[in-house]
Design a protein around this motif. Structure first.
Motif: not given
Length: 315
Positions: A202-217
């Protein structure tokens, strides 16, 4: 231990005014009795009639209700009522009582208090031992360390465990069961809500998980649920700080996305994606800061900055 020491525990009926939880406990008495060992001492704790101290059975089970009335000792009598000067001394009021007197001769009496053991003499009962003895063991799953690691946040771990077992009641399941008339995703992207869609197609959860991964470098394409789980299993092994961040971040993301899904389903309330990301960040950062000292190196420095964890040591 408290339950099985009660003088009327073995005689309570499983129906009546008891709560559902209490009735379920009472139904487990046969299972408990298979593992319990009653060792008589001076007869100061065991119910004379209802505790299974006589070769693994109770007097009431072996001889029926009438035997309670023959010696005029009452329902609440303890075993010590039939011990005198360190010997068995049952009244000879009936043939059953005479038979009991003969049967118990090989049960030793001592000056110590009565004891209850689990499976073997000297082994004390604990909830852990009881659970290990009565549960049906299943094969160990490969993802258990991703969910049940020592630093987990319990409510996050439970939600992730349900997702791993595909036990969340997503809308595609509810539609199949006839509970709802539409399985459309509550994040309003027009697709059917399934586990795979919710995490993280889902684009909504996809964007959230992408942002979280980014915070994990971590910068990489997001794939389907099974692939994301496998990636986590491959890249979240051990107990190093970056690994711990990934485990906590993954569980927190699943938890808060599911929480937002339920919020929209049942409360008709809507939280923007950035606020959900902020809540994930808060939960992970708080757990990391309270749970261990941050390690000082360039890689961890970057992670700490991403998650808003102070670089100084805790005071």
């Amino acid at each position: 231990m408290f339950l099985i020491k009660q003088s009327n525990f073995w005689s309570l009926p499983t129906n009546g005014l008891h709560s559902w939880s209490w009735r379920q406990i009472l139904l487990l008495r046969p299972v408990a009795k298979e593992h319990l060992i009653y060792k008589c001492g001076r007869g100061d704790k065991f119910s004379l009639w209802f505790d299974p101290w006589m070769h693994g059975e109770s007097v009431h089970t072996l001889y029926g209700h009438r035997v309670i009335h023959d010696p005029l000792l009452g329902r609440l009598a303890l075993v010590k009522e039939v011990i005198k000067e360190g010997r068995w001394d049952w009244p000879a009021n009936s043939t059953d009582l005479v038979d009991i007197q003969l049967t118990v001769q090989d049960i030793p009496i001592s000056s110590t208090s009565d004891s209850i053991f689990w499976v073997a003499l000297g082994c004390s009962l604990s909830t852990k031992l009881a659970w290990q003895s009565i549960r049906a063991r299943s094969a160990e799953v490969g993802w258990h360390r991703l969910v049940w690691h020592p630093a987990r946040i319990p409510k996050h771990a439970f939600c992730l465990w349900l997702a791993m077992r595909r036990a969340h009641r997503t809308r595609d399941k509810l539609l199949a069961w006839g509970v709802i008339s539409s399985a459309s995703c509550v994040f309003n992207y027009g697709e059917v809500e399934s586990l795979e869609h919710l995490f993280f197609h889902c684009p909504f959860s996809h964007n959230i998980w992408g942002a979280v991964l980014s915070m994990c470098n971590i910068l990489r394409p997001i794939s389907q649920w099974s692939d994301e789980v496998q990636w986590m299993l491959d890249h979240a092994r051990g107990h190093k700080f970056p690994t711990l961040v990934r485990k906590l971040a993954f569980a927190a993301s699943v938890y808060h996305i599911w929480l937002e899904r339920n919020r929209r389903c049942f409360k008709n309330e809507f939280m923007p994606a950035q606020e959900i990301i902020d809540r994930i960040k808060h939960d992970v950062a708080l757990k990391l800061w309270l749970g261990r000292k941050t390690q000082r190196c360039e890689w961890h420095h970057s992670l700490c900055e991403n998650w808003g964890i102070p670089l100084g040591e805790k005071t």
